[in-house]
Design a protein around this motif. Sequence first.
Motif, short mmCIF file in Angstrom:
data_model
loop_
_atom_site.label_atom_id
_atom_site.label_comp_id
_atom_site.label_asym_id
_atom_site.label_seq_id
_atom_site.Cartn_x
_atom_site.Cartn_y
_atom_site.Cartn_z
N SER A 90 10.10 2.89 13.63
CA SER A 90 9.28 1.94 12.88
C SER A 90 9.15 2.34 11.42
O SER A 90 9.36 3.49 11.03
N ILE A 91 8.81 1.34 10.61
CA ILE A 91 8.48 1.54 9.20
C ILE A 91 7.37 0.55 8.87
O ILE A 91 7.40 -0.60 9.33
N SER A 92 6.39 0.97 8.13
CA SER A 92 5.27 0.09 7.80
C SER A 92 5.72 -1.01 6.84
O SER A 92 6.76 -0.89 6.19
N TYR A 93 4.93 -2.06 6.77
CA TYR A 93 5.25 -3.16 5.85
C TYR A 93 5.29 -2.64 4.42
O TYR A 93 6.21 -2.97 3.65
N THR A 94 4.32 -1.80 4.06
CA THR A 94 4.28 -1.24 2.70
C THR A 94 5.49 -0.36 2.44
O THR A 94 6.12 -0.44 1.37
#
Length: 324
Positions: free
Chosen positions: A105-109
């Motif tokens: 995963s990777i955050s939206y930011t």
Amino acid sequence: FTLPHTSHAYTKIPFVICNESSLQGFILLGFSDRPRLELVLFVMVLIFYLMTLVGNAIIILVSRLDPHLQTPMYFFLTNLSFLDICFTTSSIPQLLFNLGGSDKSISYTGCAIQLFMFLALGGTECILLAVMAYDRFTAICKPLHYTVIMHPQLCLQLVAVAWLSGIANSLAMSPVTLTLPRCGRHQVDHFLCEMPAMIKMACVDTTLIESTVFVLASCFTLLPLSLILVSYGYITRTVLRIKSAAGRRKAFNTCGSHITVVSLFYGNIIYMYMQPGNNSSQDQGKFLTLFYNLLTPSLNPLIYTLRNKEVKGALRRLVKKERG
């Protein structure tokens, strides 16, 4: 500065249905379909990333500390090395994190920052390589006027234009890409938040944005490359007029490193993004992106040190000074 792959079939779904939470993160699929490959890639990527950091840091350090290298050529080379460090760091640490475990995963930011940095730094490098070609053109074709033409103020202005152009390109395209309706789709079929992969997730017709990206890609890829080719056309004509073989060899050696770097950087971008039709597979696209995002920046310091007697001499003087 990148071109998305050719259009695919889009489902036109009303925006009101597709307006999912814009702050939801993404899943970077990367190489997760090849779990056995991930460990090998982790080791290789880590090695080349460390080479990029150390090699380019040495180039910056030597260029700033050695008085013999206080010239426009090495001022631009210092900027290129700093740019390569930033360009690689914009995506490789996240890739290492994803390769090292099951969490992809990777955050939206984080995705937004990665997309912005990748576009800005990639566009900046395209322009900076053209600026470096102009510097070599001036040095070889107008040697008597070189110090007058390439004065410090002009060098700063040219570098500022390169950086501001890349940032402007990213400011124009990043928000548009991130705000495309995705209708709950959060799996990015890439190891980074790259524009083509992000556009591919959209559930609306993206013909207009693809056309806009194509125009910007042409400006940031073909125009600088054309200027580089024109510069080296004049350089070649001038060098061939030199009667001394040693003089011709010396002139070509001053340009050899830059030509090699340009060939590596632009060769991969053109092969990947300028092909008519979707001729390359998605996996091939990932490896090509990895090549110009990691391998090319790690090879640049080697190219400039192995082919450049001035840099090798500066390294020797710096080592002797430290030992003394």
